[in-house]
Motif scaffolding. Structure first.
Motif, PDB file in Angstrom:
ATOM      1  N   GLY A  42       0.784  -1.239   0.000  1.00 38.84           N
ATOM      2  CA  GLY A  42       0.000   0.000   0.000  1.00 38.84           C
ATOM      3  C   GLY A  42       0.814   1.285   0.000  1.00 38.84           C
ATOM      4  N   LYS A  89      -8.586  -9.313  -7.203  1.00 38.88           N
ATOM      5  CA  LYS A  89      -8.677  -9.868  -8.563  1.00 38.88           C
ATOM      6  C   LYS A  89      -7.363  -9.611  -9.263  1.00 38.88           C
ATOM      7  CE  LYS A  89     -13.572  -9.227  -9.686  1.00 38.88           C
ATOM      8  NZ  LYS A  89     -14.557  -8.446 -10.418  1.00 38.88           N
ATOM      9  N   ASP A 113       2.689  -1.458 -10.435  1.00 38.40           N
ATOM     10  CA  ASP A 113       4.062  -1.656  -9.943  1.00 38.40           C
ATOM     11  C   ASP A 113       4.262  -3.177 -10.007  1.00 38.40           C
ATOM     12  OD1 ASP A 113       6.414  -1.694  -8.450  1.00 38.40           O
ATOM     13  OD2 ASP A 113       5.439  -1.179  -6.549  1.00 38.40           O
TER      14      ASP A 113
HETATM   15  C1  LIG Z   1       5.820  -4.866  -6.307  1.00 39.24           C
HETATM   16  S1  LIG Z   1       4.406  -5.293  -5.389  1.00 39.24           S
HETATM   17  C2  LIG Z   1       3.537  -3.766  -5.244  1.00 39.24           C
HETATM   18  C3  LIG Z   1       4.015  -2.937  -4.100  1.00 39.24           C
HETATM   19  C4  LIG Z   1       3.188  -1.708  -3.843  1.00 39.24           C
HETATM   20  N1  LIG Z   1       3.244  -0.769  -4.945  1.00 39.24           N
HETATM   21  C5  LIG Z   1       3.646  -1.028  -2.573  1.00 39.24           C
HETATM   22  O1  LIG Z   1       3.885   0.174  -2.603  1.00 39.24           O
HETATM   23  O2  LIG Z   1       3.716  -1.700  -1.534  1.00 39.24           O
HETATM   24  C6  LIG Z   1       3.454  -6.115  -6.564  1.00 39.24           C
HETATM   25  C7  LIG Z   1       2.093  -6.578  -6.071  1.00 39.24           C
HETATM   26  O3  LIG Z   1       1.290  -6.794  -7.209  1.00 39.24           O
HETATM   27  C8  LIG Z   1       0.590  -7.988  -7.072  1.00 39.24           C
HETATM   28  N2  LIG Z   1       0.387  -8.497  -8.417  1.00 39.24           N
HETATM   29  C9  LIG Z   1       1.331  -8.931  -9.285  1.00 39.24           C
HETATM   30  N3  LIG Z   1       0.774  -9.311 -10.432  1.00 39.24           N
HETATM   31  C10 LIG Z   1      -0.559  -9.092 -10.301  1.00 39.24           C
HETATM   32  C11 LIG Z   1      -1.669  -9.269 -11.161  1.00 39.24           C
HETATM   33  N4  LIG Z   1      -1.535  -9.759 -12.380  1.00 39.24           N
HETATM   34  N5  LIG Z   1      -2.882  -8.906 -10.709  1.00 39.24           N
HETATM   35  C12 LIG Z   1      -3.038  -8.388  -9.450  1.00 39.24           C
HETATM   36  N6  LIG Z   1      -2.027  -8.226  -8.587  1.00 39.24           N
HETATM   37  C13 LIG Z   1      -0.798  -8.565  -9.009  1.00 39.24           C
HETATM   38  C14 LIG Z   1       1.454  -8.874  -6.221  1.00 39.24           C
HETATM   39  O4  LIG Z   1       0.653  -9.816  -5.548  1.00 39.24           O
HETATM   40  C15 LIG Z   1       2.111  -7.861  -5.280  1.00 39.24           C
HETATM   41  O5  LIG Z   1       1.374  -7.715  -4.106  1.00 39.24           O
END
Ligand SMILES: C[S@@+](CC[C@H](N)C(=O)[O-])C[C@H]1O[C@@H](n2cnc3c(N)ncnc32)[C@H](O)[C@@H]1O
Length: 329
Positions: A42, A89, A113
């Protein structure tokens, strides 16, 4: 070392990459609606909420229920007031979801991200790490079928070669695939350490290699079982029509396969890549390619960013991050 400025500091254990750069690249104003496609801990969501203010709204997607549950606690006031809507989702389903709630065409900014969060890697039980022991799992959404063990123990050899070569950029893909198939016929792989130590023992690179030989193979398996590139293509194809005029789409990628897909899509959507060229480079049905080419806008080159040397020193996972930004006409 001091806690970096971009540490989310909320107990999730993920240091947000390009925190301010990504959030400000969306150019959000109060009262708007923004989408964070990758909630994670988050960190970005917090800044998007601040930017749209109390009368704005943020939809935050994640396919990992751990991230959703954490945000439900951490952002309880914003969830209660409706300022933050959490959606469990995959982001490939974002366009459908946004259309269903009547917000298509009115989104001010969409952020993704990409990749994995630190807890996904650091918690051994999730099965992503080749250093920590755990079940050979690697699913970002463990409620969906298909673990890394299923893939490693059942995919045929040519399929393993393709995955290891294309998603891991591993020149010795044939060798590693052959070794895996030979061993699993004797005893299937169940745990991360079983696989990583086997790869180490059978690495043609010997002990002089700087990187653990499992690094690229684990990355390749992770990309395959989470269909990370398919997710990205489907997300990109649906994203631009959701934006309002001057709305922005910002994407942080972590490896060249992702960055190439984003770069090609942005080039197509801004008219810099011809339709034929785009369909050669992006693995999507023709109708989806049409949507991408028809989406008009420009690449906001001035907002493209890589992490500073200081950010990389504090957070080595930021090393390969790259932010690209597109603005709808
Ligand atoms: C790099 S982290 C994001 C960190 C976030 N921006 C933060 O500030 O804490 C990536 C997140 O995206 C989710 N994620 C990756 N691919 C996804 C997808 N296709 N659909 C939904 N969530 C996804 C992962 O589960 C992970 O929690």
């Amino acid at each position: 070392m001091d806690q970096p400025d971009n540490f989310a500091g909320n107990g999730f254990g993920h240091v947000t990459v390009l925190l301010h750069e990504a959030a400000t690249s969306l150019n959000l104003a109060p009262n708007g609606v923004a989408v964070d496609c990758t909630l994670g801990g988050g960190g970005h969501t917090r800044l998007l909420l601040d930017a749209v203010g109390k009368n704005g709204k943020v939809l935050a997607f994640d396919r990992d229920s751990t991230a959703i549950d954490h945000a439900r606690n951490c952002f309880s006031a914003e969830v209660e007031s409706g300022q933050l809507v959490l959606v469990h989702k995959p982001f490939s389903e974002m366009a459908e979801h946004v259309r269903a709630i009547g917000l298509a065409g009115s989104i001010a900014g969409i952020l993704a991200d990409l990749g994995v969060s630190s807890p996904q890697i650091d918690v051994g039980e999730r099965g992503f790490s080749f250093i920590k022991d755990g079940p050979l799992d690697m699913r970002m959404d463990p409620s969906r079928p298909g673990t890394a063990a299923d893939l490693i123990n059942t995919a045929d050899e040519p399929e393993l070669v393709r995955i290891i070569r294309d998603f891991g950029d591993e020149p010795m893909a044939r060798h590693f695939a052959k070794m895996i198939c030979r061993q699993r016929a004797i005893s299937p792989f169940h745990t991360t350490l079983e696989l990583s130590s086997y790869l180490e023992r059978h690495s043609p690179y010997g002990s002089k290699s700087r990187k653990h030989p499992a690094t690229k193979i684990f990355q390749a398996i992770r990309i395959a079982i989470n269909d990370e590139l398919g997710e990205l293509d489907r997300f990109l194809a649906g994203a631009v029509p959701l934006l309002a005029s001057k709305g922005r789409l910002s994407i942080i990628s972590f490896h060249s396969l992702e960055d190439r897909a984003v770069k090609h899509f942005f080039a197509g959507a801004s008219g810099k890549l011809k339709r034929q060229e785009l369909s050669r480079r992006v693995a999507l049905p023709e109708a989806e390619i049409d949507k991408m080419v028809n989406a008009q806008g420009r690449v906001v080159a001035s907002s493209e960013a890589e992490p500073s040397a200081q950010e990389v020193e504090i957070n080595p996972r930021a090393r390969s991050a790259r932010l690209r930004v597109f603005e709808k006409a």
